[in-house]
Scaffold this motif. Structure first.
Motif, PDB file in Angstrom:
ATOM      1  N   UNK A 235       0.831  -1.202   0.000  1.00 20.58           N
ATOM      2  CA  UNK A 235       0.000   0.000   0.000  1.00 20.58           C
ATOM      3  C   UNK A 235       0.866   1.253   0.000  1.00 20.58           C
ATOM      4  N   UNK A 236       2.027   1.179   0.642  1.00 20.69           N
ATOM      5  CA  UNK A 236       2.877   2.354   0.836  1.00 20.69           C
ATOM      6  C   UNK A 236       4.283   2.102   0.284  1.00 20.69           C
ATOM      7  N   UNK A 237       4.421   1.783  -0.991  1.00 23.14           N
ATOM      8  CA  UNK A 237       5.734   1.363  -1.496  1.00 23.14           C
ATOM      9  C   UNK A 237       6.796   2.443  -1.447  1.00 23.14           C
ATOM     10  N   UNK A 238       6.416   3.707  -1.542  1.00 24.35           N
ATOM     11  CA  UNK A 238       7.400   4.777  -1.652  1.00 24.35           C
ATOM     12  C   UNK A 238       7.855   5.338  -0.310  1.00 24.35           C
ATOM     13  N   UNK A 239       7.110   5.093   0.730  1.00 23.47           N
ATOM     14  CA  UNK A 239       7.453   5.701   2.020  1.00 23.47           C
ATOM     15  C   UNK A 239       7.724   4.700   3.124  1.00 23.47           C
ATOM     16  N   UNK A 240       7.507   3.407   2.873  1.00 23.06           N
ATOM     17  CA  UNK A 240       7.796   2.405   3.892  1.00 23.06           C
ATOM     18  C   UNK A 240       9.292   2.380   4.169  1.00 23.06           C
ATOM     19  N   UNK A 241       9.652   2.318   5.444  1.00 24.36           N
ATOM     20  CA  UNK A 241      11.045   2.295   5.898  1.00 24.36           C
ATOM     21  C   UNK A 241      11.793   3.563   5.493  1.00 24.36           C
ATOM     22  N   UNK A 242      11.107   4.697   5.610  1.00 27.83           N
ATOM     23  CA  UNK A 242      11.726   5.994   5.334  1.00 27.83           C
ATOM     24  C   UNK A 242      11.324   6.988   6.418  1.00 27.83           C
ATOM     25  N   UNK A 243      12.011   8.120   6.420  1.00 28.07           N
ATOM     26  CA  UNK A 243      11.669   9.225   7.311  1.00 28.07           C
ATOM     27  C   UNK A 243      11.205  10.390   6.447  1.00 28.07           C
ATOM     28  N   UNK A 244      10.009  10.865   6.679  1.00 21.06           N
ATOM     29  CA  UNK A 244       9.466  12.007   5.953  1.00 21.06           C
ATOM     30  C   UNK A 244       9.805  13.269   6.746  1.00 21.06           C
ATOM     31  N   UNK A 245      10.500  14.185   6.106  1.00 26.14           N
ATOM     32  CA  UNK A 245      10.839  15.433   6.778  1.00 26.14           C
ATOM     33  C   UNK A 245       9.735  16.452   6.540  1.00 26.14           C
ATOM     34  N   UNK A 246       9.181  16.999   7.626  1.00 28.63           N
ATOM     35  CA  UNK A 246       8.150  18.003   7.485  1.00 28.63           C
ATOM     36  C   UNK A 246       7.200  18.012   8.656  1.00 28.63           C
TER      37      UNK A 246
ATOM     38  N   UNK B 248       9.393  -5.559  11.444  1.00 32.39           N
ATOM     39  CA  UNK B 248       8.260  -4.707  11.077  1.00 32.39           C
ATOM     40  C   UNK B 248       8.761  -3.600  10.146  1.00 32.39           C
ATOM     41  N   UNK B 249       7.844  -2.957   9.451  1.00 29.18           N
ATOM     42  CA  UNK B 249       8.165  -1.781   8.654  1.00 29.18           C
ATOM     43  C   UNK B 249       7.828  -0.531   9.465  1.00 29.18           C
ATOM     44  N   UNK B 250       8.415   0.590   9.093  1.00 32.94           N
ATOM     45  CA  UNK B 250       8.119   1.832   9.796  1.00 32.94           C
ATOM     46  C   UNK B 250       7.986   2.975   8.810  1.00 32.94           C
ATOM     47  N   UNK B 251       7.287   4.004   9.248  1.00 35.36           N
ATOM     48  CA  UNK B 251       7.266   5.307   8.577  1.00 35.36           C
ATOM     49  C   UNK B 251       7.490   6.340   9.671  1.00 35.36           C
ATOM     50  N   UNK B 252       8.507   7.150   9.517  1.00 39.06           N
ATOM     51  CA  UNK B 252       8.783   8.198  10.491  1.00 39.06           C
ATOM     52  C   UNK B 252       8.480   9.567   9.909  1.00 39.06           C
ATOM     53  N   UNK B 253       8.003  10.469  10.747  1.00 40.19           N
ATOM     54  CA  UNK B 253       7.782  11.866  10.366  1.00 40.19           C
ATOM     55  C   UNK B 253       8.522  12.731  11.378  1.00 40.19           C
ATOM     56  N   UNK B 254       9.380  13.627  10.889  1.00 39.79           N
ATOM     57  CA  UNK B 254      10.190  14.446  11.784  1.00 39.79           C
ATOM     58  C   UNK B 254      10.549  15.760  11.098  1.00 39.79           C
ATOM     59  N   UNK B 255      10.562  16.863  11.875  1.00 38.25           N
ATOM     60  CA  UNK B 255      10.889  18.188  11.337  1.00 38.25           C
ATOM     61  C   UNK B 255      12.367  18.520  11.449  1.00 38.25           C
ATOM     62  N   UNK B 256      13.002  18.073  12.527  1.00 39.90           N
ATOM     63  CA  UNK B 256      14.350  18.533  12.845  1.00 39.90           C
ATOM     64  C   UNK B 256      15.406  17.685  12.130  1.00 39.90           C
ATOM     65  N   UNK B 257      16.259  18.340  11.344  1.00 42.08           N
ATOM     66  CA  UNK B 257      17.254  17.616  10.561  1.00 42.08           C
ATOM     67  C   UNK B 257      18.258  16.882  11.440  1.00 42.08           C
ATOM     68  N   UNK B 258      18.629  17.467  12.580  1.00 38.50           N
ATOM     69  CA  UNK B 258      19.590  16.803  13.466  1.00 38.50           C
ATOM     70  C   UNK B 258      19.048  15.461  13.948  1.00 38.50           C
ATOM     71  N   UNK B 259      17.758  15.417  14.260  1.00 40.92           N
ATOM     72  CA  UNK B 259      17.156  14.159  14.688  1.00 40.92           C
ATOM     73  C   UNK B 259      17.099  13.168  13.528  1.00 40.92           C
ATOM     74  N   UNK B 260      16.775  13.653  12.338  1.00 46.19           N
ATOM     75  CA  UNK B 260      16.691  12.781  11.164  1.00 46.19           C
ATOM     76  C   UNK B 260      18.047  12.146  10.874  1.00 46.19           C
ATOM     77  N   UNK B 261      19.098  12.949  10.934  1.00 48.49           N
ATOM     78  CA  UNK B 261      20.441  12.432  10.664  1.00 48.49           C
ATOM     79  C   UNK B 261      20.823  11.350  11.673  1.00 48.49           C
ATOM     80  N   UNK B 262      20.554  11.616  12.950  1.00 45.29           N
ATOM     81  CA  UNK B 262      20.902  10.651  13.991  1.00 45.29           C
ATOM     82  C   UNK B 262      20.061   9.380  13.867  1.00 45.29           C
ATOM     83  N   UNK B 263      18.775   9.541  13.582  1.00 43.71           N
ATOM     84  CA  UNK B 263      17.890   8.383  13.450  1.00 43.71           C
ATOM     85  C   UNK B 263      18.298   7.516  12.265  1.00 43.71           C
ATOM     86  N   UNK B 264      18.673   8.162  11.166  1.00 44.59           N
ATOM     87  CA  UNK B 264      19.077   7.417   9.973  1.00 44.59           C
ATOM     88  C   UNK B 264      20.301   6.561  10.260  1.00 44.59           C
TER      89      UNK B 264
END
Length: 387
Positions: free
Chosen positions: A25-36, A256-272
């Motif tokens: 159902x979510x091929x493009x965003x599964x196991x990714x972090x969406x910034x915004x 499991x698969x995940x979808x993350x949503x986060x605004x702060x780039x520092x958190x995104x970099x560390x999470x990745x």
């Protein structure tokens, strides 16, 4: 809004799971972090597409100035801009907006977890109910090592509360791995108070100055129990406040698969970086203890049809106090009465109900065995035949 893809791709375990309905159902965003912004990002996802949501929203702590220890050292408290709101009304409006967006993407069989402190969880719970969610449990996370109350004017705050809710009151088929949780808890029902330490030591992410990267990083053990309780391998877990990526790290480790949503780039970099370093568990170790309700139904007459029992055989209780004769139609006969194994078991004991499978026993080489052992034989035959 942008999508951050993990550099190392998915594990072999996750790749095998990628054919699940959730991931398709979510091929493009599964196991990714969406910034915004979380609401905008949630509105971009397909309706009714995720299995479980774990949300750790801003607590709106309302801190009044700095907090110091008795030695006058400053407490590294939650004073970030993302935790600050002008008023309770502003916080309530924010809560309602993201919960509405979250409810839209949650499958009818999905559930949501929201964690918070006394500062916000009651307001969040009220909004959940107002929007139609149905609260299944409130789970108390008791901290083994909570922060002291330095001013001595209140009780030491030693817990946080998680609300677990289904999409609506009539939701059916949501995942609750009761048997697996019970097996993991020494065959006792898992209670709604969970004891875990706060995130410390090597698990706590630090910035370049050696300070805590994220002030409210949750322990992986807490997220692991949430996922083991309410998800299955291959499910999609969405975290609209992804932070340091605990949800993603645990999801990857548990298949499991995940979808993350986060605004702060520092958190995104560390999470990745954190998620890329996770080694997923072997698929063979992720199999859950089967729920008895999920096992195929076997009628008592099937034991006769399979010739595991024959008409005329005498069944007794485990202490041989009562006896009944098996009839050709799958009923039992006792003192002029005929009934099912359950109803007859209840009648001889003078009870309203009885589980005949565990009450009635047959004799096998001089020893009594519950007829449920024969039912398990039939289930094994059904499984071998692919039934």
């Amino acid at each position: 809004m942008s999508v951050v893809r993990l550099s190392k791709g998915r594990s072999a375990a996750a790749a095998k799971l990628s054919s699940s309905p959730s991931s398709r159902v979510l091929p493009d965003v599964v196991d990714t972090i969406i910034k915004g912004d979380c609401v905008t990002a949630l509105e971009s996802l397909p309706e009714k597409s995720v299995d479980v949501i774990f949300a750790d929203p801003p607590y709106n702590l309302q801190l009044d100035g700095d907090l110091h220890r008795p030695d006058q050292s400053k407490v590294d408290a939650v004073d970030d801009h993302w935790d600050q709101f002008d008023s309770f009304q502003a916080y309530d409006a924010f809560t309602r907006a993201w919960l509405l967006a979250a409810r839209r993407v949650l499958k009818p069989t999905g559930t949501i977890w929201v964690i918070g402190s006394y500062h916000n969880i009651f307001r969040v719970g009220s909004s959940l109910q107002d929007l139609g969610f149905w609260i299944l449990n409130d789970v108390v996370w008791r901290k083994t090592n909570p922060m002291p109350n330095f001013r001595g004017r209140r009780f030491q705050n030693a817990h946080e509360t998680m609300i677990w809710a289904s999409r609506d009151q009539n939701a059916k088929g949501y995942t609750f791995n009761y048997e697996a949780l019970k097996a993991a808890n020494d065959d006792l029902q898992m209670r709604s108070d969970w004891l875990f330490p706060i995130c410390t030591g090597g698990e706590r992410l630090k910035d370049e100055n050696g300070d805590k990267l994220h002030p409210t990083q949750k322990p992986e053990a807490l997220l692991a129990r949430v996922m083991m309780a309410s998800t299955r391998p291959g499910d999609v877990v969405l975290d609209p406040f992804f932070g340091s990526g605990t949800t993603g790290a645990v999801a990857k480790r548990l298949g499991r698969h995940f979808i993350g949503i986060e605004r702060e780039q520092a958190y995104i970099d560390a999470a990745t970086a954190r998620i890329d370093a996770v080694e997923p568990a072997d698929l063979a170790t992720l199999k859950l203890v089967a729920s008895k309700r999920a096992e195929p139904r076997v009628a008592f007459v099937t034991l006769l049809e399979s010739e595991l029992l024959k008409p005329g055989v005498t069944l007794t209780d485990s202490k041989r106090r009562w006896a009944a004769t098996v009839q050709a139609d799958g009923s039992l006969h006792h003192e002029g009465e005929q009934a099912s194994i359950h109803r007859m078991g209840a009648r001889v004991q003078g009870l309203d109900a009885c589980n005949g499978w565990t009450f009635w026993h047959y004799e096998d080489e001089g020893a009594l065995q519950p007829i449920d052992a024969l039912r398990q034989q039939v289930r094994k035959q059904m499984a071998a035949a692919g039934a």
